[in-house]
Design an enzyme around this catalytic site. Structure first.
Site, short mmCIF file in Angstrom:
data_model
loop_
_atom_site.label_atom_id
_atom_site.label_comp_id
_atom_site.label_asym_id
_atom_site.label_seq_id
_atom_site.Cartn_x
_atom_site.Cartn_y
_atom_site.Cartn_z
N CYS A 115 -8.11 -6.38 13.61
CA CYS A 115 -7.39 -5.45 14.26
C CYS A 115 -8.22 -4.21 14.52
CB CYS A 115 -6.04 -4.82 13.45
SG CYS A 115 -4.84 -3.94 14.52
N HIS A 215 -3.53 -10.00 12.53
CA HIS A 215 -3.61 -9.93 11.11
C HIS A 215 -3.50 -11.24 10.51
CE1 HIS A 215 -3.80 -5.61 10.39
NE2 HIS A 215 -3.27 -5.61 11.69
N GLU A 217 -4.22 -12.13 7.78
CA GLU A 217 -4.06 -12.12 6.25
C GLU A 217 -2.55 -12.18 5.90
OE1 GLU A 217 -3.66 -7.98 7.63
OE2 GLU A 217 -4.92 -9.65 8.17
#
Length: 247
Positions: A115, A215, A217
């Site tokens: 990001c 993202h 994660e």
């Protein structure tokens, strides 16, 4: 390699509250980031903003670097005045992360930008950003609800590392109101959203340096982090061999 790769992850530096009484400046990192690194078999270490002159020393102790998401970059870094919707600049973080990135690129240390981290990569390479994406694409689907990640599809560019790592996955977790506008020198766009927004980029002359606007994660999107950790482990082995030969 007889040890787990050590991956540094950049952090926020902001006011935070915890417990019943504490409210102090804190170095923050959402727990999803270290868990993401750990899930690929590596060790995670937080890298809060520091003196940029220390960046090369820090990177020399790492096997890989993750530039985490966070606040908007200062538009002055790419020669623009701030948009009314651009967040307040965080110069300490901007300076520190640019220095870490430069040191990683110079040393061949594998880098993943997430990001804001991808946007930093682009600006560092001389590119620019759309400061408020809805003005460009005409909708707010990249960040419909503040504080909530939303899925949207991306299409990788065939033949790129991004395409290989995404595999059959197309939906990604998104939360951003800025995006790459003009690509920096030495970068290629490797994935796009349906509205044309650049969703991933790669360096053309680096063993492993890539950024994703989403993202990973926040999902079980392990292809990207596993690739970073594998590249970090391979580099550590090469460095160890070179050191033995030089001894």
């Amino acid at each position: 390699m007889d040890r787990q790769p050590l991956i540094g992850v950049t952090t926020y530096l902001t006011e935070a509250r915890w417990g019943a009484a504490w409210a102090l400046p804190a170095a923050l990192l959402p727990a999803a980031y270290p868990r993401y690194v750990q899930s690929a078999g590596a060790l995670a270490v937080m890298l809060p903003p520091d003196d940029p002159s220390a960046a090369a020393t820090v990177v020399a102790r790492l096997d890989g670097l993750v530039l985490a998401g966070g606040e908007d970059l200062d538009p002055a870094l790419y020669g623009e005045d701030p948009h009314p919707r651009t967040g307040a600049p965080v110069p300490e973080r901007d300076r520190w992360e640019r220095a870490l990135l430069a040191a990683a690129l110079d040393s061949g240390t594998p880098v993943l930008g997430i990001c804001r981290g991808m946007q930093l990569m682009n600006v560092h390479a001389g590119g620019s950003l759309d400061q408020h994406l809805p003005d460009t694409v005409g909708h707010g689907a990249h960040n419909p609800t503040a504080g909530v990640f939303t899925d949207h599809p991306v299409t990788p560019v065939p033949g790129t590392r991004t395409a290989r790592l995404l595999g059959a996955r197309t939906g990604v977790a998104t939360h951003h109101h800025q995006a790459v506008r003009r690509l920096g020198e030495g970068l290629i766009a490797t994935a796009h959203a349906a509205d044309g927004t650049i969703e991933a980029l790669e360096y053309t002359c680096h063993t492993f340096a890539m950024g994703v606007q989403w993202h990973p994660e926040m999902h079980d999107d392990l292809g990207v982090i596993r690739a970073l950790v594998e590249a970090a482990a391979a580099r550590a082995v090469r460095c160890a061999v070179d050191q033995r030969r030089a001894a």
